[in-house]
Design an enzyme around this catalytic site. Sequence first.
Site, PDB file in Angstrom:
ATOM      1  N   CYS A   2       0.826  -1.201   0.000  1.00 20.36           N
ATOM      2  CA  CYS A   2       0.000   0.000   0.000  1.00 20.36           C
ATOM      3  C   CYS A   2       0.863   1.254   0.000  1.00 20.36           C
ATOM      4  O   CYS A   2       2.018   1.244   0.402  1.00 20.36           O
ATOM      5  CB  CYS A   2      -0.920   0.004   1.210  1.00 20.36           C
ATOM      6  SG  CYS A   2      -1.930  -1.487   1.336  1.00 20.36           S
ATOM      7  N   ARG A  27       1.565   1.049  -6.090  1.00 19.79           N
ATOM      8  CA  ARG A  27       1.639   0.210  -4.899  1.00 19.79           C
ATOM      9  C   ARG A  27       0.294  -0.420  -4.535  1.00 19.79           C
ATOM     10  O   ARG A  27       0.219  -1.268  -3.647  1.00 19.79           O
ATOM     11  CB  ARG A  27       2.155   1.021  -3.707  1.00 19.79           C
ATOM     12  CG  ARG A  27       3.574   1.509  -3.878  1.00 19.79           C
ATOM     13  CD  ARG A  27       4.023   2.267  -2.645  1.00 19.79           C
ATOM     14  NE  ARG A  27       4.074   1.400  -1.487  1.00 19.79           N
ATOM     15  CZ  ARG A  27       5.125   0.673  -1.114  1.00 19.79           C
ATOM     16  NH1 ARG A  27       6.238   0.728  -1.831  1.00 19.79           N
ATOM     17  NH2 ARG A  27       5.088  -0.075  -0.042  1.00 19.79           N
ATOM     18  N   TRP A  75      -3.667  -2.005  -1.851  1.00 19.17           N
ATOM     19  CA  TRP A  75      -3.772  -3.307  -2.499  1.00 19.17           C
ATOM     20  C   TRP A  75      -4.190  -4.282  -1.408  1.00 19.17           C
ATOM     21  O   TRP A  75      -3.466  -4.498  -0.448  1.00 19.17           O
ATOM     22  CB  TRP A  75      -2.447  -3.733  -3.109  1.00 19.17           C
ATOM     23  CG  TRP A  75      -2.566  -4.865  -4.086  1.00 19.17           C
ATOM     24  CD1 TRP A  75      -3.458  -5.892  -4.070  1.00 19.17           C
ATOM     25  CD2 TRP A  75      -1.769  -5.075  -5.252  1.00 19.17           C
ATOM     26  NE1 TRP A  75      -3.267  -6.733  -5.135  1.00 19.17           N
ATOM     27  CE2 TRP A  75      -2.236  -6.254  -5.876  1.00 19.17           C
ATOM     28  CE3 TRP A  75      -0.714  -4.385  -5.813  1.00 19.17           C
ATOM     29  CZ2 TRP A  75      -1.667  -6.759  -7.043  1.00 19.17           C
ATOM     30  CZ3 TRP A  75      -0.142  -4.893  -6.976  1.00 19.17           C
ATOM     31  CH2 TRP A  75      -0.619  -6.065  -7.581  1.00 19.17           C
ATOM     32  N   ASN A  99       0.339   0.337   6.100  1.00 25.03           N
ATOM     33  CA  ASN A  99       0.899  -0.604   5.140  1.00 25.03           C
ATOM     34  C   ASN A  99       1.564  -1.708   5.937  1.00 25.03           C
ATOM     35  O   ASN A  99       2.279  -1.432   6.906  1.00 25.03           O
ATOM     36  CB  ASN A  99       1.929   0.094   4.242  1.00 25.03           C
ATOM     37  CG  ASN A  99       2.566  -0.861   3.240  1.00 25.03           C
ATOM     38  OD1 ASN A  99       1.976  -1.866   2.884  1.00 25.03           O
ATOM     39  ND2 ASN A  99       3.769  -0.542   2.794  1.00 25.03           N
ATOM     40  N   GLY A 100       1.335  -2.962   5.558  1.00 20.40           N
ATOM     41  CA  GLY A 100       1.933  -4.077   6.277  1.00 20.40           C
ATOM     42  C   GLY A 100       0.885  -5.077   6.695  1.00 20.40           C
ATOM     43  O   GLY A 100      -0.221  -5.126   6.142  1.00 20.40           O
ATOM     44  N   GLU A 483      13.601 -20.573 -18.180  1.00 24.12           N
ATOM     45  CA  GLU A 483      13.555 -19.174 -17.754  1.00 24.12           C
ATOM     46  C   GLU A 483      14.962 -18.593 -17.620  1.00 24.12           C
ATOM     47  O   GLU A 483      15.211 -17.440 -17.987  1.00 24.12           O
ATOM     48  CB  GLU A 483      12.799 -19.065 -16.432  1.00 24.12           C
ATOM     49  CG  GLU A 483      12.754 -17.666 -15.835  1.00 24.12           C
ATOM     50  CD  GLU A 483      12.051 -16.640 -16.707  1.00 24.12           C
ATOM     51  OE1 GLU A 483      12.194 -15.430 -16.414  1.00 24.12           O
ATOM     52  OE2 GLU A 483      11.359 -17.025 -17.680  1.00 24.12           O
ATOM     53  N   LYS A 487      16.274 -15.325 -19.672  1.00 21.07           N
ATOM     54  CA  LYS A 487      16.814 -14.121 -19.044  1.00 21.07           C
ATOM     55  C   LYS A 487      18.154 -13.742 -19.664  1.00 21.07           C
ATOM     56  O   LYS A 487      18.425 -12.578 -19.939  1.00 21.07           O
ATOM     57  CB  LYS A 487      16.990 -14.338 -17.529  1.00 21.07           C
ATOM     58  CG  LYS A 487      15.728 -14.232 -16.732  1.00 21.07           C
ATOM     59  CD  LYS A 487      15.186 -12.818 -16.723  1.00 21.07           C
ATOM     60  CE  LYS A 487      13.702 -12.778 -16.817  1.00 21.07           C
ATOM     61  NZ  LYS A 487      13.021 -13.395 -17.915  1.00 21.07           N
ATOM     62  N   GLU A 490      17.652 -12.440 -23.263  1.00 21.26           N
ATOM     63  CA  GLU A 490      16.918 -11.174 -23.305  1.00 21.26           C
ATOM     64  C   GLU A 490      17.826  -9.979 -23.041  1.00 21.26           C
ATOM     65  O   GLU A 490      17.713  -8.950 -23.726  1.00 21.26           O
ATOM     66  CB  GLU A 490      15.809 -11.166 -22.241  1.00 21.26           C
ATOM     67  CG  GLU A 490      14.551 -11.908 -22.613  1.00 21.26           C
ATOM     68  CD  GLU A 490      13.522 -11.811 -21.518  1.00 21.26           C
ATOM     69  OE1 GLU A 490      12.337 -11.600 -21.844  1.00 21.26           O
ATOM     70  OE2 GLU A 490      13.875 -11.946 -20.321  1.00 21.26           O
ATOM     71  N   HIS A 506      19.989 -36.526 -26.945  1.00 18.24           N
ATOM     72  CA  HIS A 506      19.168 -36.635 -28.152  1.00 18.24           C
ATOM     73  C   HIS A 506      19.382 -35.454 -29.097  1.00 18.24           C
ATOM     74  O   HIS A 506      18.466 -35.044 -29.797  1.00 18.24           O
ATOM     75  CB  HIS A 506      17.696 -36.762 -27.775  1.00 18.24           C
ATOM     76  CG  HIS A 506      17.386 -37.998 -27.004  1.00 18.24           C
ATOM     77  ND1 HIS A 506      17.076 -39.207 -27.601  1.00 18.24           N
ATOM     78  CD2 HIS A 506      17.362 -38.229 -25.662  1.00 18.24           C
ATOM     79  CE1 HIS A 506      16.864 -40.115 -26.667  1.00 18.24           C
ATOM     80  NE2 HIS A 506      17.033 -39.549 -25.481  1.00 18.24           N
ATOM     81  N   LYS A 605       7.748  -4.232 -22.517  1.00 17.10           N
ATOM     82  CA  LYS A 605       7.327  -4.854 -21.269  1.00 17.10           C
ATOM     83  C   LYS A 605       6.050  -5.661 -21.451  1.00 17.10           C
ATOM     84  O   LYS A 605       5.916  -6.758 -20.927  1.00 17.10           O
ATOM     85  CB  LYS A 605       7.117  -3.771 -20.197  1.00 17.10           C
ATOM     86  CG  LYS A 605       6.804  -4.332 -18.819  1.00 17.10           C
ATOM     87  CD  LYS A 605       7.959  -5.158 -18.292  1.00 17.10           C
ATOM     88  CE  LYS A 605       7.657  -5.761 -16.937  1.00 17.10           C
ATOM     89  NZ  LYS A 605       8.679  -6.752 -16.543  1.00 17.10           N
TER      90      LYS A 605
END
Length: 610
Positions: A2, A27, A75, A99-100, A483, A487, A490, A506, A605
């Site tokens: 938050c 946030r 949030w 927040n928390g 992944e 990375k 990219e 193989h 993005k």
Amino acid sequence: MCGIVGYVGPQQAVPILIEGLRRLEYRGYDSAGIAVLEPGGNITVERNQGKLAGLETLIAGREFAATTGIGHTRWATHGRPSVPNAHPHKVGRIALVHNGIIENFIPLREQLVASGRTMSSETDTEVIAHLIDQHMQSGLPAEAALRQALGEVQGAYALGLVCADAPGVVYAARKACPLVVGLGKGENFIASDIPAILAHTRRVIYLNDGEVAVLTADKAVISRVDGTRVTPVVNEVEWNPVMAERAGYKHFMLKEIHEQPNAISDTMMGRVTPDRDGVLLPELKISDDDLRSLGRMTIVACGTSWHAGLLGKYMIESMARLPVEVDIASEYRYRDPLTGPGQMVLAITQSGETADTLAAMTEAKDKGARVLAVCNAVGSSAARAADGVVYTHAGPEIGVASTKAFTTQLVALYLLAVHLGRVRGVLTADAARELLDDLARLPRLVEEALEQAADIEVMAHQFFRHRDFLFLGRGPMFPIALEGALKLKEISYIHAEAYAAGEMKHGPIALIDEEMPVLILCPPGPQYDKVVSNTMEVKARDGKVIAVVAAGDRELDGRVDALLRVPEAGVFTAPILYTVPLQLLAYHIAVLRGCDVDQPRNLAKSVTVE
């Protein structure tokens, strides 16, 4: 997650609060609110569910004379998005933003209700407000009541508080959640992040854990919770706004790699039952009966999210015994997929705006399937189109190459798999508890893995000049190998491929020579000996091996070219953990090659066109 902002000074507070919230909206965006101290001694609170624009519409055209106030953008963790759950919470003569997470809010809430108090929300935050008010009712002034309440709560918090009995004062406190004090000329501020106040001041105090700030227009007094005065360090922020958002890190990507412990915690927050034997997913909006009747699930996603889906398949099939297929979203709708009523399509998308994934969702819905989304963006197109959502709480990810968005997707899928396993009768309470305990340990283990950053930077010097890489992994580690290769390619533009380790013989083994580094994921488990055999096959052909092993593993000491060690973890938390050193290695190799880490060439993005 938050966002908090506060102001005290000679200017009208509301425009400053709204401006600060706008800079903090990343946030959280399920609700927003402000509380201001009016000249007559009353507190005016305005709250609205949804994005900040809704709050702005709510107060448009109104005149506020207040020069002291606090604001919040949320949030949701405890309690669904709603006006009653929105901050600030007003109880008696005080208003509070937070927040928390308060870990002991359930017994505190029960204690307060037993004393005759009525709760108007589902949040843990309201408990703090009632505690403070209760102490004020017993005769304590606001500041003393705040300190008393802080001594009773357990957990993490950043707090902002105003009190009708203390005009021209903003109180703040911090434990395990960021909060800064901004020092202006005849005015002062609090904020979760520096960008919220950077337009007004560059002189800031970073509150430490266990500190309380009392702000008036002309001074900021910092002390410990017990009242001991603290002489704070005043910092002059030299960053421009974009640099401020990087919080001193050289790149957004590095910052976001290091934010993963908090992002993972935020994604788990409020989603585990008090007995730790089940999962709460209120946004799922799909009944237990429907989940029990599912015959098959298909996961659709692109890029990094597709890798998350591949690991999600292992999790869901293992924990819930539900057959899962994984499709690349850009291919899904072009093959006339076999889906329909009684089946579920799970779309994974960070932004919620990926064109191919949205098209796959539409195809599935048109054929009568239920559609679920794992998404990081509240109110996005995917979230609106889906029958239900499991939100990740990664926060904004500025770096194009995904890091914390990926690991939080894996956490969301883990939670979903446990939930499906419980609903479908596959997981016992004890089995679910063991899995969720493994997950609860993950943020701390990721922090331990991040402590190797300096060693990985040194290791990068050994490999950054190579033009090709091979990544190998078995079982749940195969998606992590994919992944890791993504990375690296990219952000460093090194050609990298990944294979299931058993596939090496193989075909890919033909590529191996003294110029081919091979990164092999070697966690403990039933396939460990086979992975070690793959490693020796690479070494027999003069390949350079980087092995990622558990902390106590000594089997490969002296037998490979480089070792990365990570803490031991559970079967399905280990893949999340093993992701971290691969991110750091890719980052440092890219930096050494002089690449634009945050904005790699040719990439965006969010891919919002097909």
